[in-house]
Design a protein around this motif. Structure first.
Motif, PDB file in Angstrom:
ATOM      1  N   SER A   4      22.462  17.149  41.216  1.00  0.00           N
ATOM      2  CA  SER A   4      21.647  17.963  40.304  1.00  0.00           C
ATOM      3  C   SER A   4      20.615  17.079  39.598  1.00  0.00           C
ATOM      4  O   SER A   4      20.959  16.268  38.747  1.00  0.00           O
ATOM      5  N   TYR A   5      19.349  17.251  39.979  1.00  0.00           N
ATOM      6  CA  TYR A   5      18.296  16.363  39.465  1.00  0.00           C
ATOM      7  C   TYR A   5      17.521  16.982  38.306  1.00  0.00           C
ATOM      8  O   TYR A   5      16.752  16.293  37.658  1.00  0.00           O
ATOM      9  N   ASP A   6      17.671  18.294  38.083  1.00  0.00           N
ATOM     10  CA  ASP A   6      16.862  18.947  37.057  1.00  0.00           C
ATOM     11  C   ASP A   6      17.645  19.317  35.804  1.00  0.00           C
ATOM     12  O   ASP A   6      17.122  19.250  34.703  1.00  0.00           O
ATOM     13  N   GLU A   7      18.880  19.746  36.000  1.00  0.00           N
ATOM     14  CA  GLU A   7      19.685  20.192  34.865  1.00  0.00           C
ATOM     15  C   GLU A   7      21.034  19.473  34.902  1.00  0.00           C
ATOM     16  O   GLU A   7      21.597  19.259  35.968  1.00  0.00           O
ATOM     17  N   PRO A   8      21.569  19.139  33.719  1.00  0.00           N
ATOM     18  CA  PRO A   8      22.900  18.529  33.684  1.00  0.00           C
ATOM     19  C   PRO A   8      23.964  19.530  34.133  1.00  0.00           C
ATOM     20  O   PRO A   8      23.800  20.737  33.942  1.00  0.00           O
ATOM     21  N   VAL A   9      25.012  19.016  34.736  1.00  0.00           N
ATOM     22  CA  VAL A   9      26.171  19.843  35.096  1.00  0.00           C
ATOM     23  C   VAL A   9      27.307  19.460  34.155  1.00  0.00           C
ATOM     24  O   VAL A   9      27.592  18.277  33.955  1.00  0.00           O
ATOM     25  N   VAL A  10      27.955  20.475  33.558  1.00  0.00           N
ATOM     26  CA  VAL A  10      29.040  20.202  32.613  1.00  0.00           C
ATOM     27  C   VAL A  10      30.317  19.899  33.393  1.00  0.00           C
ATOM     28  O   VAL A  10      30.782  20.715  34.188  1.00  0.00           O
ATOM     29  N   MET A  58      23.706  14.411  34.969  1.00  0.00           N
ATOM     30  CA  MET A  58      22.752  14.789  36.016  1.00  0.00           C
ATOM     31  C   MET A  58      22.303  13.531  36.748  1.00  0.00           C
ATOM     32  O   MET A  58      22.486  12.411  36.252  1.00  0.00           O
ATOM     33  N   ALA A  59      21.728  13.721  37.926  1.00  0.00           N
ATOM     34  CA  ALA A  59      21.289  12.579  38.726  1.00  0.00           C
ATOM     35  C   ALA A  59      19.815  12.288  38.442  1.00  0.00           C
ATOM     36  O   ALA A  59      19.038  13.182  38.132  1.00  0.00           O
ATOM     37  N   VAL A  87      20.896   7.410  40.042  1.00  0.00           N
ATOM     38  CA  VAL A  87      21.621   6.914  38.874  1.00  0.00           C
ATOM     39  C   VAL A  87      22.080   8.143  38.111  1.00  0.00           C
ATOM     40  O   VAL A  87      21.394   9.167  38.114  1.00  0.00           O
ATOM     41  N   MET A  88      23.232   8.078  37.460  1.00  0.00           N
ATOM     42  CA  MET A  88      23.708   9.225  36.690  1.00  0.00           C
ATOM     43  C   MET A  88      23.337   9.077  35.216  1.00  0.00           C
ATOM     44  O   MET A  88      23.593   8.046  34.601  1.00  0.00           O
ATOM     45  N   ALA A  89      22.730  10.137  34.689  1.00  0.00           N
ATOM     46  CA  ALA A  89      22.488  10.235  33.247  1.00  0.00           C
ATOM     47  C   ALA A  89      23.624  11.065  32.677  1.00  0.00           C
ATOM     48  O   ALA A  89      23.903  12.159  33.173  1.00  0.00           O
ATOM     49  N   VAL A  90      24.298  10.534  31.651  1.00  0.00           N
ATOM     50  CA  VAL A  90      25.578  11.104  31.214  1.00  0.00           C
ATOM     51  C   VAL A  90      25.590  11.287  29.690  1.00  0.00           C
ATOM     52  O   VAL A  90      25.022  10.471  28.964  1.00  0.00           O
ATOM     53  N   SER A  91      26.251  12.364  29.229  1.00  0.00           N
ATOM     54  CA  SER A  91      26.454  12.532  27.789  1.00  0.00           C
ATOM     55  C   SER A  91      27.894  12.913  27.486  1.00  0.00           C
ATOM     56  O   SER A  91      28.520  13.668  28.234  1.00  0.00           O
ATOM     57  N   SER A 115      20.472  15.873  25.237  1.00  0.00           N
ATOM     58  CA  SER A 115      20.925  14.482  25.349  1.00  0.00           C
ATOM     59  C   SER A 115      20.723  13.917  26.759  1.00  0.00           C
ATOM     60  O   SER A 115      20.057  12.903  26.947  1.00  0.00           O
ATOM     61  N   THR A 116      21.279  14.596  27.760  1.00  0.00           N
ATOM     62  CA  THR A 116      21.250  14.032  29.110  1.00  0.00           C
ATOM     63  C   THR A 116      19.824  13.964  29.662  1.00  0.00           C
ATOM     64  O   THR A 116      19.465  13.025  30.375  1.00  0.00           O
TER      65      THR A 116
END
Ligand code: ZN
Length: 767
Positions: free
Chosen positions: A290-296, A340-341, A349-353, A367-368
């Motif tokens: 998922s490159y556009d929106e974070p996945v919970v 999200m990626a 890379v993973m962006a994480v919150s 945040s993410t």
């Protein structure tokens, strides 16, 4: 014949100039002095280049750095809030030196009962204060959060001789370490975790009303100090403000926490399958694409359910990190977890919150995405982010960075409402702290000595990343904001500090502990000075290339200020010693003004200047065929001069043009009519380019920039002769407020009459 006439005219002008110079020399019989020139090279201030660090600012052929690898077993007791650890450090001596002892940093000792860290601040009796403040100041025992070192042993189990000096511990080596030697040893320790909301600190826990805690844990283990070619062993204690200096290494860390906790930290999670539910695993796989929106990964409902329990079982989370300078982790029952990626070059890379429900709805929204945006911006300006993830953890009143993980503030009120200040504050702190992954986590400077090298470089990059974020995520902006409202970076935002009371300002090149206004000195001024250097002095092309070169030269290494200063010049062919000297080594400020503007017209009548000249040399003025310029408003000025062209007004000029140019050439030749003698003054100590905006009678404008070197021979005042075909009606210096000029009242001609407060008041009443 044509050539001869031209020569005569030239000689006449040269002679006139020589006369003026001779006069000046006679006046200049003053005492001698040393070289105080602001363009003098920084040889006296800079360390001499050597085999470790070259004159170009790059690592030298003998550059080395030490390696510290860690294996750590940790456990948090959630009932007692005690963190205990057993660690094995494997230290590799890559230096050419023989080492007989090692220094280990015990940063938690800043909170030990007998820590002198508070005693370095002066204090006064407050004549009236609240009972709670009084009680906490004078009646309560201070919290004891220092390290309890239970043992320091070699790998064969023998105790190693050691002594603790405040926040540092010296361990004697059984045999001296030679170049290339490796030594492993163990430390067993524990400490009482502090409540960072009530007791402060960059690490600790927040206690929620229901008894749950959010732990954000850092500088928590005995850490190797840096040994290098510049300092030898790092010997500056941790007093609480200046941050850290750390060698790179690999970390294998097992962290045991209650089984209902979630946890993330520096490094790859090695046993995810054992710890994640099948739902979490599925969501995690989805997030990776998922490159556009974070996945919970862990929802708010799940977090709220976990918060209610107190599991007696334990889980051990295993993290492994390569080539990091530090290790941090966060754990709680309360976490909502999303990811999200981000595509960086060929890599994902993973962006994480990680955040508790108290952070929503702000955190789930931004945040993410702020993490992802920051990684892209910084990667563009430096190098592709080399680690596999970057985590933003929500922690009350925190803004603190570690490799791959950081703590960030920004919390809506109990009803989930928030104002712009909270929203932008949260976005900015996330951008800033995620940005610290690059400076100083990878471009690994010594924060203890040079706060500006991490905070200043990072705040400069934060400004660039904030502007990108506003552009890439316009929905993040509040209505009415055309761009991200960055607090630090724009030149005009630093003028109050730079023009303030000199007793409370220190040069940027000051150790952070010894500066007065930490935020302005270590963050604001260096960030702004780099922004001005980029936008106004060097231009983006030269600056960005050199800045990128610095980051590539020093990624995963330990740069010093000179390495930065030298690389910026080396890669741009831009001598910046004057810029570093002024902005980084002094507290001088920018103030450049317009002192005087004189306007001239060409006249046929010989003026007094020419007459004096001819008389003193016994020359015939008619034969010299000079072009005369007279100042508007002077006795020699005649209103009729305004009407004709320069050639109309000067027979000598007309004759010269007829003799030297063809009819065709005369049609296209420039024929300036208005002549201006502009004198610039410089009440401020900083030398800077002069940016001049001319406004003409027809309403058009033109901007000229005179390089800073214009001040090299006169630091107080310089002049420029301007010839113009169009009449100039006004002149403005630094029209876009890009130089941090602290006083703009002298920037305009004619002088702008500013409304007095009374006028403003009157207009307000009227309006
Ligand atoms: Zn910072």
């Amino acid at each position: 014949m044509r050539i001869l006439k031209f020569l005569c005219l030239s000689i006449a002008f040269i002679s006139l100039n020589v006369m003026a110079q001779e006069q000046n020399q006679e006046e200049a019989r003053k005492p001698g002095h040393t070289n105080q020139n602001k363009f003098k090279q920084l040889y006296d201030e800079f360390a001499t280049p050597n085999m470790f660090r070259t004159g170009s600012g790059a690592p030298g052929p003998a550059y080395y750095q030490q390696q510290a690898d860690y294996k750590i077993d940790l456990e948090i007791n959630d009932e007692t809030a005690v963190l205990s650890g057993y660690e094995t450090i494997t230290y590799t001596n890559n230096s050419p030196d023989e080492l007989t002892y090692l220094w280990i940093q015990l940063d938690q000792n800043v909170r030990s009962k007998d820590s002198p860290s508070n005693d370095i601040n002066s204090s006064n009796v407050t004549p009236a204060q609240s009972a709670s403040r009084f009680a906490s100041s004078y009646m309560s025992e201070s919290f004891d959060g220092g390290f309890n070192i239970e043992s320091v042993t070699s790998t064969d189990g023998n105790a190693l001789t050691h002594m603790i000096n405040q926040t540092m511990m010296r361990v004697e080596l059984p045999t001296a370490m030679k170049t290339g030697d490796t030594f492993s040893f163990n430390i067993k320790w524990w400490y009482q975790i502090n409540n960072h909301v009530t007791d402060g600190g960059r690490s600790g826990y927040e206690l929620f009303p229901d008894g749950n805690r959010n732990y954000v844990i850092a500088q928590f283990y005995p850490r190797m100090a840096v040994y290098n070619d510049v300092e030898g062993w790092q010997n500056s204690q941790f007093w609480g403000r200046d941050e850290f200096a750390l060698p790179f290494g690999n970390f294998e860390v097992n962290i045991t926490v209650p089984a209902d906790h979630l946890l993330d930290g520096t490094g790859k999670l090695m046993n995810r399958e054992d710890l994640f539910s099948s739902d979490m695993m599925k969501r995690y796989e989805k997030a990776k694409k998922s490159y556009d929106e974070p996945v919970v990964i862990s929802t708010q409902d799940e977090a709220e359910a976990r918060e209610k329990g107190r599991s007696k079982k334990k889980n051990t989370w295993t993290l492994y990190a390569e080539n990091v300078r530090d290790f941090g982790f966060a754990t709680s029952r309360k976490y909502i977890w999303d990811m999200m990626a981000v595509k960086l070059g060929e890599r994902d890379v993973m962006a994480v919150s990680l955040y508790s429900k108290e952070g929503n709805p702000l955190w789930e929204q931004w945040s993410t995405k702020a993490v992802a945006s920051t990684l892209k911006s910084y990667s563009r300006m430096t190098f592709d982010y080399p680690y596999h993830k970057a985590i933003s953890v929500h922690a009350k009143r925190q803004g603190m960075e570690y490799p791959m993980i950081c703590w960030n503030y920004g919390r809506p009120d109990e009803n989930g409402k928030y104002d712009d200040r909270t929203k932008y504050g949260m976005m900015s702190v996330i951008i800033h702290e995620v940005g610290h992954n690059f400076f100083p986590m990878i471009v690994n400077s010594d924060e203890r000595q040079w706060t500006w090298m991490d905070e200043g470089l990072n705040t400069f990059m934060q400004y660039v990343a904030e502007q990108d974020f506003g552009e890439w995520y316009p929905k993040a902006l509040s209505s009415g904001d055309a761009a991200y409202p960055s607090r630090r970076g724009p030149a005009k935002n630093i003028t109050g500090y730079m023009g303030g009371n000199q007793d409370y300002i220190a040069p940027i090149m000051t150790k952070g502990l010894n500066t007065y206004q930490f935020g302005n000195n270590a963050y604001g001024k260096p960030a702004t000075s780099l922004n001005i250097l980029r936008e106004t002095v060097m231009g983006r092309e030269l600056f960005d290339y050199a800045f990128k070169e610095y980051t590539h030269r020093w990624m995963f290494k330990h740069p010093t200020p000179e390495d930065f200063f030298r690389t910026m010049e080396d890669a741009s062919a831009f001598d910046l010693d004057w810029y570093w000297r002024g902005w980084f080594y002094s507290t001088d400020w920018v103030d450049i003004g317009l002192k005087e503007v004189k306007k001239y017209y060409v006249s046929s009548e010989p003026n007094q200047y020419a007459k004096n000249y001819a008389q003193s040399r016994n020359l015939n003025l008619d034969e010299l065929k000079l072009v005369y310029l007279v100042e508007e408003g002077s006795d020699e000025f005649d209103e009729r001069l305004r009407k004709g062209t320069s050639a109309d007004n000067s027979p000598s000029l007309k004759e010269y043009m007829m003799d030297n140019f063809t009819a065709e050439e005369r049609k296209t030749i420039k024929q300036p009519k208005y002549f201006y003698d502009i004198t610039f003054e410089k009440p401020g100590g900083l030398v800077m380019p002069i940016i001049v905006e001319f406004t003409y009678a027809d309403g058009t404008t033109k901007t000229e920039t005179y390089p800073a070197q214009i001040w090299r021979l006169n630091d107080n005042e310089v002049s420029k002769a301007i010839a113009s075909e169009k009449e100039i009606v006004s002149i403005k210096l630094d029209p876009k407020l890009e130089t941090a000029d602290i006083d703009t009242s002298n920037n305009s001609w004619p002088k702008e009459v500013k409304d007095s407060d009374f006028d403003k008041f009157k207009n307000k009443v009227k309006g």
